[in-house]
Design an enzyme around this catalytic site. Structure first.
Site, PDB file in Angstrom:
ATOM      1  N   ASP A 109     -13.843  -1.765   2.704  1.00 16.01           N
ATOM      2  CA  ASP A 109     -12.912  -1.942   3.814  1.00 16.01           C
ATOM      3  C   ASP A 109     -13.635  -1.442   5.077  1.00 16.01           C
ATOM      4  O   ASP A 109     -14.282  -2.226   5.790  1.00 16.01           O
ATOM      5  CB  ASP A 109     -11.622  -1.150   3.511  1.00 16.01           C
ATOM      6  CG  ASP A 109     -10.627  -1.094   4.663  1.00 16.01           C
ATOM      7  OD1 ASP A 109     -10.926  -1.642   5.739  1.00 16.01           O
ATOM      8  OD2 ASP A 109      -9.547  -0.492   4.520  1.00 16.01           O
ATOM      9  N   GLY A 112      -4.308  -4.491   5.761  1.00 11.84           N
ATOM     10  CA  GLY A 112      -3.272  -4.265   6.764  1.00 11.84           C
ATOM     11  C   GLY A 112      -3.551  -3.005   7.557  1.00 11.84           C
ATOM     12  O   GLY A 112      -4.251  -2.103   7.085  1.00 11.84           O
ATOM     13  N   LYS A 159      -2.995   5.136  -2.637  1.00 15.36           N
ATOM     14  CA  LYS A 159      -4.017   5.904  -1.933  1.00 15.36           C
ATOM     15  C   LYS A 159      -4.424   7.072  -2.822  1.00 15.36           C
ATOM     16  O   LYS A 159      -3.560   7.697  -3.477  1.00 15.36           O
ATOM     17  CB  LYS A 159      -3.452   6.422  -0.608  1.00 15.36           C
ATOM     18  CG  LYS A 159      -3.108   5.320   0.382  1.00 15.36           C
ATOM     19  CD  LYS A 159      -4.359   4.698   0.974  1.00 15.36           C
ATOM     20  CE  LYS A 159      -4.017   3.741   2.098  1.00 15.36           C
ATOM     21  NZ  LYS A 159      -5.237   3.180   2.732  1.00 15.36           N
ATOM     22  N   SER A 213       0.854  -1.182   0.000  1.00 14.25           N
ATOM     23  CA  SER A 213       0.000   0.000   0.000  1.00 14.25           C
ATOM     24  C   SER A 213       0.894   1.236   0.000  1.00 14.25           C
ATOM     25  O   SER A 213       1.722   1.408   0.889  1.00 14.25           O
ATOM     26  CB  SER A 213      -0.879  -0.027   1.247  1.00 14.25           C
ATOM     27  OG  SER A 213      -1.603   1.172   1.368  1.00 14.25           O
ATOM     28  N   ASP A 253      -7.202   3.086  -3.211  1.00 18.43           N
ATOM     29  CA  ASP A 253      -7.937   3.124  -1.941  1.00 18.43           C
ATOM     30  C   ASP A 253      -8.220   4.575  -1.574  1.00 18.43           C
ATOM     31  O   ASP A 253      -7.301   5.373  -1.393  1.00 18.43           O
ATOM     32  CB  ASP A 253      -7.094   2.462  -0.840  1.00 18.43           C
ATOM     33  CG  ASP A 253      -7.843   2.335   0.483  1.00 18.43           C
ATOM     34  OD1 ASP A 253      -9.012   2.764   0.560  1.00 18.43           O
ATOM     35  OD2 ASP A 253      -7.252   1.801   1.446  1.00 18.43           O
ATOM     36  N   LYS A 289      -9.952  -7.404   7.392  1.00 21.83           N
ATOM     37  CA  LYS A 289      -8.960  -7.041   8.413  1.00 21.83           C
ATOM     38  C   LYS A 289      -9.478  -7.565   9.735  1.00 21.83           C
ATOM     39  O   LYS A 289     -10.577  -7.185  10.168  1.00 21.83           O
ATOM     40  CB  LYS A 289      -8.833  -5.523   8.533  1.00 21.83           C
ATOM     41  CG  LYS A 289      -8.121  -4.825   7.398  1.00 21.83           C
ATOM     42  CD  LYS A 289      -8.084  -3.323   7.652  1.00 21.83           C
ATOM     43  CE  LYS A 289      -7.458  -2.599   6.464  1.00 21.83           C
ATOM     44  NZ  LYS A 289      -7.713  -1.146   6.528  1.00 21.83           N
ATOM     45  N   GLU A 306     -11.158   0.748  -3.569  1.00 16.28           N
ATOM     46  CA  GLU A 306     -11.452   0.413  -2.176  1.00 16.28           C
ATOM     47  C   GLU A 306     -12.089   1.601  -1.463  1.00 16.28           C
ATOM     48  O   GLU A 306     -11.573   2.719  -1.523  1.00 16.28           O
ATOM     49  CB  GLU A 306     -10.116   0.021  -1.515  1.00 16.28           C
ATOM     50  CG  GLU A 306     -10.222  -0.486  -0.102  1.00 16.28           C
ATOM     51  CD  GLU A 306      -8.833  -0.879   0.448  1.00 16.28           C
ATOM     52  OE1 GLU A 306      -7.869  -1.026  -0.351  1.00 16.28           O
ATOM     53  OE2 GLU A 306      -8.719  -1.017   1.667  1.00 16.28           O
ATOM     54  N   LYS A 320      -1.031  -0.937  -4.499  1.00 16.57           N
ATOM     55  CA  LYS A 320      -2.241  -0.166  -4.171  1.00 16.57           C
ATOM     56  C   LYS A 320      -1.806   1.257  -3.893  1.00 16.57           C
ATOM     57  O   LYS A 320      -0.859   1.475  -3.134  1.00 16.57           O
ATOM     58  CB  LYS A 320      -2.913  -0.798  -2.959  1.00 16.57           C
ATOM     59  CG  LYS A 320      -3.682   0.132  -2.027  1.00 16.57           C
ATOM     60  CD  LYS A 320      -4.493  -0.667  -1.027  1.00 16.57           C
ATOM     61  CE  LYS A 320      -4.698   0.071   0.279  1.00 16.57           C
ATOM     62  NZ  LYS A 320      -5.427  -0.751   1.268  1.00 16.57           N
TER      63      LYS A 320
HETATM   64  O1  SMG Z   1      -0.465  -2.413   6.745  1.00 20.67           O
HETATM   65  O2  SMG Z   1       0.215  -2.259   4.712  1.00 20.67           O
HETATM   66  C1  SMG Z   1      -0.450  -1.858   5.657  1.00 20.67           C
HETATM   67  C2  SMG Z   1      -1.298  -0.631   5.467  1.00 20.67           C
HETATM   68  C3  SMG Z   1      -2.329  -0.862   4.440  1.00 20.67           C
HETATM   69  O3  SMG Z   1      -3.339   1.010   3.408  1.00 20.67           O
HETATM   70  C4  SMG Z   1      -3.329   0.265   4.351  1.00 20.67           C
HETATM   71  N1  SMG Z   1      -4.211   0.370   5.353  1.00 20.67           N
HETATM   72  O4  SMG Z   1      -7.391   1.665   4.491  1.00 20.67           O
HETATM   73  O5  SMG Z   1      -6.448  -0.143   3.938  1.00 20.67           O
HETATM   74  C5  SMG Z   1      -6.427   0.915   4.560  1.00 20.67           C
HETATM   75  C6  SMG Z   1      -5.254   1.352   5.374  1.00 20.67           C
HETATM   76  C7  SMG Z   1      -5.643   1.595   6.792  1.00 20.67           C
HETATM   77  C8  SMG Z   1      -4.595   2.209   7.613  1.00 20.67           C
HETATM   78  S1  SMG Z   1      -4.316   3.805   7.095  1.00 20.67           S
HETATM   79  C9  SMG Z   1      -3.378   4.586   8.246  1.00 20.67           C
HETATM   80 MG    MG Z   2      -8.449   0.580   2.970  1.00 21.62          MG
END
Ligand code: SMG
Ligand code: MG
Length: 377
Positions: free
Chosen positions: A247, A299, A172, A144, A197, A271, A222, A170
């Site tokens: 999510d 994650g 953001k 991510s 995402d 998750k 996402e 992925k």
């Molecule tokens: O653990 O690799 C990881 C982070 C993956 O992007 C990630 N998590 O919305 O999926 C999500 C975010 C939530 C945490 S954002 C601070």
């Molecule tokens: Mg997410």
């Protein structure tokens, strides 16, 4: 399949909670903010048969969900841990029921359940993966990538992860940092497995912009809309060619059932923290598998504790898309486990040791600890 063979009961003697501060290797920016230090709670369940470890994946501020670390710290000590200590002897499968009277706080419940489960499985010499129903010994690793200074900087960062071997990217996105960022990554790297995402940053009024993403052949988008926008997600999903993945909205197996029934999602991010534990996560997996809905393991910037457990979960057969199960080094220079999770040919190995299958590095743990409490029976 539900858990094939339940674990034996444990006798819970004490629970140690610690708040950790772990510096990130680089700032992690999402649509809701930037993190430079991971604040997380680690749980140690002390039982007659030995210790078990869990992780409460709240963030410092309630920006991803309503949960946040100091709230988790309070509710754990005031209500949830005392409920388990009062119960005394119980099986890991009973934890969710013991904590059910308390509304919400699913990340706390998940962390406590994992610590109890780890203690029980270590005592039996059983790996978590085997217990949950893993069918493979390694899982494909996605990464991510946070929002960067510019699309050019994003391309550079993504290139680094591809060089490391990550098999899925992925990125953001947020309003104003969506189409150009996605286009830059597609132009630079061609047909790599790519998804985006939004972390709830859009509304249905943005449907035209989100539809522009259709031309990039993404694996999925996402959580474009808010956590409780289930009907709006269904409306949006009907307009997009890009599969909608939920999510934040999927807080339980019931929420997953409702989202599938309403066609609000065609893919689900699982998750364990968000849904209240690894056992609830398996129920969602089972439901989606029966419905033919692909799932993948999300994650929460886990330490080696949650990262090892996520690798075990992601090894179940319904996890048909690569998860955000990356190497410890993606976020941390120094993990708190003796065997950090590493990338091997684009994959992460499912630990084979008892319980979560990784040992805690006591010095690294102490060095990261900023608050600590021990609750006894
Ligand atoms: O653990 O690799 C990881 C982070 C993956 O992007 C990630 N998590 O919305 O999926 C999500 C975010 C939530 C945490 S954002 C601070
Ligand atoms: Mg997410």
């Amino acid at each position: 399949m539900p858990i094939a063979r339940p674990a034996a009961p444990i006798a819970l003697e004490a629970v140690e909670l610690r708040v950790l501060h772990l510096p990130l290797v680089s700032p992690f920016t999402t649509s809701f903010g930037t993190e430079t230090v991971r604040e997380v709670i680690v749980v140690r369940a002390q039982t007659a048969g030995g210790d078990g470890w869990g992780e409460i994946v709240t963030q410092q501020a309630p920006l991803y969900s309503s949960e946040y670390t100091q709230g988790a710290w309070d509710v754990a000590q005031r209500y949830l841990v005392p409920a388990l200590l009062d119960a005394g002897t119980f099986a890991p499968e009973q934890v969710a029921g013991l904590l059910e009277p308390f509304i919400g706080h699913r990340m706390v419940k998940a962390g406590l359940e994992l610590a109890v489960l780890d203690a029980a499985l270590r005592a039996e010499g059983r790996p978590l993966g085997e217990y949950l129903g893993a069918t493979v010994d390694r899982v494909p690793s996605g990464v991510s990538v946070g929002i960067q200074r510019s699309p050019e900087a994003l391309v550079e960062t993504v290139g680094g992860y591809l060089d490391e071997g990550y098999v899925r990217i992925k990125i953001k996105i947020k309003p104003g940092r969506d189409i150009a960022d996605t286009a830059a990554v597609r132009d630079a790297f061609g047909a790599i497995p790519l998804q985006v995402d939004a972390n709830s940053a859009y509304t249905l009024a943005d449907a035209d912009i989100l539809a522009e993403l259709d031309r990039f052949d993404l694996l999925l988008i996402e959580q474009p809309l808010q956590e409780d926008d289930i009907v709006d997600h269904a409306t949006l999903a009907a307009r997009l060619r890009t599969p909608v993945c939920l999510d934040e909205s999927i807080v339980s197996d019931k929420a997953a059932a409702d989202a599938l029934a309403l066609r609000a999602a065609s893919v689900i991010n699982i998750k364990a923290g968000r849904v209240g534990g690894y056992l609830e996560a398996v129920r969602i997996h089972d439901r989606c598998r029966a419905a033919g809905t692909p799932v993948w393991c999300g994650g929460m910037l886990e330490t080696g504790i949650g990262r090892a457990a996520n690798a075990a979960l992601a090894a179940l057969p319904g996890f048909t898309l690569p998860g955000d199960v990356s190497a410890s080094g993606r976020f941390y220079t120094r993990d708190i486990v003796a065997e950090p999770i590493v990338l091997d040919d684009g994959h992460v190995r499912v630990p084979t040791g008892a319980g979560i299958g990784v040992e805690i590095d006591p010095v690294a743990l102490d060095d990261a600890t900023v608050e600590r409490v021990l609750l006894r029976r």
